[in-house]
Design an enzyme around this catalytic site. Structure first.
Site, mmCIF file in Angstrom:
data_model
loop_
_atom_site.group_PDB
_atom_site.id
_atom_site.type_symbol
_atom_site.label_atom_id
_atom_site.label_comp_id
_atom_site.label_asym_id
_atom_site.label_seq_id
_atom_site.Cartn_x
_atom_site.Cartn_y
_atom_site.Cartn_z
ATOM 1 N N GLU A 135 -9.577 4.207 17.876
ATOM 2 C CA GLU A 135 -10.722 3.311 17.994
ATOM 3 C C GLU A 135 -10.432 2.202 19.013
ATOM 4 O O GLU A 135 -9.447 1.490 18.873
ATOM 5 C CB GLU A 135 -10.934 2.692 16.617
ATOM 6 C CG GLU A 135 -12.289 2.204 16.328
ATOM 7 C CD GLU A 135 -12.380 1.787 14.858
ATOM 8 O OE1 GLU A 135 -13.451 1.923 14.298
ATOM 9 O OE2 GLU A 135 -11.368 1.304 14.291
ATOM 10 N N ASP A 164 0.856 -1.190 0.000
ATOM 11 C CA ASP A 164 0.000 0.000 0.000
ATOM 12 C C ASP A 164 0.895 1.244 0.000
ATOM 13 O O ASP A 164 0.767 2.123 0.842
ATOM 14 C CB ASP A 164 -0.946 -0.025 1.211
ATOM 15 C CG ASP A 164 -1.895 1.177 1.231
ATOM 16 O OD1 ASP A 164 -2.036 1.847 0.187
ATOM 17 O OD2 ASP A 164 -2.488 1.453 2.292
ATOM 18 N N GLN A 215 -2.922 -5.225 6.665
ATOM 19 C CA GLN A 215 -2.638 -4.091 7.569
ATOM 20 C C GLN A 215 -3.360 -4.261 8.907
ATOM 21 O O GLN A 215 -4.329 -3.546 9.200
ATOM 22 C CB GLN A 215 -3.072 -2.773 6.906
ATOM 23 C CG GLN A 215 -2.211 -2.385 5.704
ATOM 24 C CD GLN A 215 -2.809 -1.257 4.872
ATOM 25 O OE1 GLN A 215 -4.020 -1.201 4.670
ATOM 26 N NE2 GLN A 215 -1.969 -0.366 4.362
ATOM 27 N N ASP A 273 -4.391 10.222 -2.658
ATOM 28 C CA ASP A 273 -5.505 9.282 -2.719
ATOM 29 C C ASP A 273 -6.534 9.765 -3.741
ATOM 30 O O ASP A 273 -6.372 10.812 -4.346
ATOM 31 C CB ASP A 273 -6.159 9.167 -1.335
ATOM 32 C CG ASP A 273 -5.239 8.463 -0.332
ATOM 33 O OD1 ASP A 273 -4.500 7.549 -0.750
ATOM 34 O OD2 ASP A 273 -5.257 8.840 0.849
ATOM 35 N N ASP A 319 -1.626 9.555 9.900
ATOM 36 C CA ASP A 319 -2.513 8.787 9.038
ATOM 37 C C ASP A 319 -3.696 8.241 9.835
ATOM 38 O O ASP A 319 -3.522 7.761 10.963
ATOM 39 C CB ASP A 319 -1.682 7.619 8.466
ATOM 40 C CG ASP A 319 -2.393 6.852 7.392
ATOM 41 O OD1 ASP A 319 -2.766 7.468 6.382
ATOM 42 O OD2 ASP A 319 -2.575 5.632 7.553
ATOM 43 N N GLU A 333 -5.002 13.413 9.225
ATOM 44 C CA GLU A 333 -6.040 12.951 8.329
ATOM 45 C C GLU A 333 -7.167 12.416 9.193
ATOM 46 O O GLU A 333 -7.023 11.385 9.839
ATOM 47 C CB GLU A 333 -5.497 11.836 7.432
ATOM 48 C CG GLU A 333 -6.541 11.286 6.503
ATOM 49 C CD GLU A 333 -6.155 9.942 5.906
ATOM 50 O OE1 GLU A 333 -6.450 9.731 4.727
ATOM 51 O OE2 GLU A 333 -5.580 9.097 6.615
HETATM 52 C C1 GLC Z 1 -4.567 6.805 4.467
HETATM 53 C C2 GLC Z 1 -3.618 7.086 3.333
HETATM 54 C C3 GLC Z 1 -3.808 6.052 2.270
HETATM 55 C C4 GLC Z 1 -3.551 4.684 2.867
HETATM 56 C C5 GLC Z 1 -4.409 4.452 4.101
HETATM 57 C C6 GLC Z 1 -3.983 3.230 4.870
HETATM 58 O O1 GLC Z 1 -5.892 6.951 4.100
HETATM 59 O O2 GLC Z 1 -3.806 8.385 2.865
HETATM 60 O O3 GLC Z 1 -2.974 6.274 1.175
HETATM 61 O O4 GLC Z 1 -3.839 3.688 1.930
HETATM 62 O O5 GLC Z 1 -4.336 5.528 4.988
HETATM 63 O O6 GLC Z 1 -2.820 3.492 5.616
#
Ligand code: GLC
Length: 550
Positions: free
Chosen positions: A207, A60, A168, A312, A200, A242
């Protein structure tokens, strides 16, 4: 720049592996980036945000780390990273890095140990369930590509939780050892000299996952703890998060301790992003006016980060069905431009038909709205996308530096490149590259340099207050102002195609020698603020007055 340097910053996001390759192996690297710091300094960037730089199986794009304390050997060494920090600092540029601690890669030694035995010291670092959770098929971040959020692991003989892809696994924030480890990771990079982190997936980090509960509680206190920790280690460090959540949730992320933000300093303004896209699609600023009106008053020190495009897809989930349809019709009409119907996997230049006037308008608007602008590599030269690449890779092609083979990105054989360079059509590197634009004073790159310089001369844009001005303006025109101790700026942006006039006479009393500091064309002396001319897709940034002592 003052202590709140981030309020007046221009942030530039880049992925080291697609930026520039210094050793000819086909993969961009830190030494390559060091060699382009002068380019970034000239552009006027004051902060670089690096997409993940840690060792990773790269399933990723690095958002799946196997070691938070190292640099991916593909990109260089920790020594190269320290050198980058030093060289950037010499040029007045700060560096922030992605902090991806909601999850690790399933190849991370912690997860490998955790799955190997219930007695592993790392077992409780992840989130497990002995039985199949009822909400197994809920809460996917990547619907279409991801089918569940709980997967069965045969080695562990248990189900593990993953908000994102199955490779992940989520870390368990309820475990005090995990919390300590996250702080330790931030300490490590701050000690090296980073100026902060782009965090991120923050809503998912906090959570407190309960199997079977798709609305598990969130531990906001962790953000307070982390902020305190980071700030003690480096007073001016910043957290840029984010958190793509409902607007009424955002203030909890900023936190408010006696009027000052005590959690996240800066949040990406996803809501504004969707509204900007809609306004551009409909050539109607109404949704931006709403956004300016609805913006809650932020606690001291809190700041928005604005963006048009990121690494993204464009997320349209917060728009109504009608609004979404209008954006898709304008910017992502075919299925290949869309990402499983949830967003648009394109860069801005092709979305706007490579129309220079509309591009300038869009960026002038982004940079003049409240908040700190974030630019992604390649936007400054108007790069395009490669829709033949899967998913989000379409917008992650190598930076186009010159006319040389592989766009001057790398001297490797084409097959060895980390991702193919765009080499065909309107956006091919033969037409769109830094070298060509650097020697052309009318290029988009030259315009960006000028626009950013202008922005830096008007700190009230980043750190002042921004509001819509209700003047008699034709449909399609947005008039807004920024006020701060350094003075007042007034902005006119015409999203429509017709030439118009805007009556600014109500501002005359405040004006002290008003001048155009940036505009799409020469409009002649401003003189008195009466009926002001504005071309179709035109814009004017007007300095109304300077603050006392400035
Ligand atoms: C965030 C990142 C994205 C990634 C995701 C998982 O949303 O911007 O690119 O795939 O996290 O870590």
């Amino acid at each position: 720049m003052g202590d709140r340097w981030y309020s007046e910053a221009v942030v530039y996001c880049l992925d080291v592996d697609t930026y520039v390759d210094s050793d000819g192996d086909g993969i961009g690297d830190l030494r390559g980036l060091i060699g382009r710091l002068d380019y970034l300094a000239r552009l006027g960037v004051t902060c670089i945000w690096l997409n993940p730089i840690h060792p990773s199986p790269n399933k990723d794009d690095g958002y799946d780390a196997t070691d938070f304390y190292a640099v991916d050997p593909r990109l260089g060494t920790l020594g190269d990273f320290a050198e980058l920090l030093h060289q950037a600092q010499n040029r007045g540029i700060r560096v922030i890095i992605d902090l991806v601690v909601n999850h690790t890669s399933d190849q991370h030694p912690w997860f490998q140990s955790a799955r190997s035995s219930p007695d592993s010291p790392y077992r409780d670092w992840y989130v497990w369930s002995d039985t199949e959770p009822d909400d197994r098929h809920q809460g996917m971040v990547f619907p279409g590509e991801q089918h569940e959020t709980w997967s069965y692991d045969r080695t562990a003989k248990a189900w593990y939780y993953h908000r994102f892809y199955r490779f992940q696994p989520d870390l368990n924030i309820d475990n005090p050892k995990v919390r300590e480890e996250i702080k330790k990771i931030t300490s490590f990079w701050l000690q090296l000299g980073v100026a902060g982190f782009r965090m991120d997936a923050v809503p998912f980090i906090i959570e407190q996952t309960e199997p079977g509960n798709p609305n598990s509680p969130k531990d906001f206190e962790f953000l307070t703890e982390l902020r305190q920790h980071v700030q003690w280690r480096r007073g001016d460090a910043v957290l840029l998060a984010e958190a793509n959540v409902e607007p009424d949730q955002l203030s909890v992320y900023f936190g408010d301790g006696g009027g000052s933000s005590n959690r996240i300093h800066m949040l990406f303004d996803f809501m504004l992003n969707g509204r900007l896209m809609l306004a551009l699609a409909r050539e109607d600023p109404e949704t931006i006016i709403d956004a300016l009106r609805d913006t809650p008053k932020l606690p001291m020190g809190a700041q928005w980060a604005t963006f048009l495009r990121n690494h993204d897809e464009i997320d349209l989930s917060r728009l109504t069905a009608d609004q979404r349809n209008d954006v898709l019709a304008a910017f992502g009409p075919t299925e290949e431009m869309q990402l499983y119907g949830r967003g648009i996997r394109r860069r801005l230049a092709p979305m706007l038909g490579n129309d220079r006037r509309r591009l300038e308008l869009a960026y002038a608007l982004q940079f003049s709205l409240r908040g700190t602008p974030v630019l992604r590599y390649g936007e400054e030269i108007g790069m395009g996308e490669d829709l033949s690449l899967p998913g989000r890779e379409a917008i992650r092609t190598p930076m186009q530096w010159s006319f040389k083979p592989n766009a001057g990105f790398s001297t490797a054989e084409e097959e060895k490149l980390v991702r193919p360079v765009i080499d065909k059509g309107e956006f091919g590197y033969q037409k769109v590259n830094v070298t060509a634009q650097r020697s052309d004073p009318r290029s988009l790159l030259a315009w960006f340099e000028r626009m950013i310089r202008t922005l830096r001369e008007a700190p009230e844009i980043g750190s002042g207050s921004t509001s819509h001005i209700d003047v008699p303006a034709p449909a399609g025109v947005l008039a807004h102002r920024a006020d701060g101790p350094t003075g007042t700026m007034v902005f006119l942006h015409n999203l429509g195609t017709d030439d118009v006039e805007v009556d600014l006479s109500t501002l005359e009393a405040e004006a002290d020698l008003p001048i155009d500091v940036l505009s799409d064309r020469g409009y002649g002396e401003l003189g008195k603020l009466g009926a002001i001319k504005l071309s179709g897709h035109g814009y004017r940034w007007i300095r109304l007055c300077r603050g006392q002592g400035f």
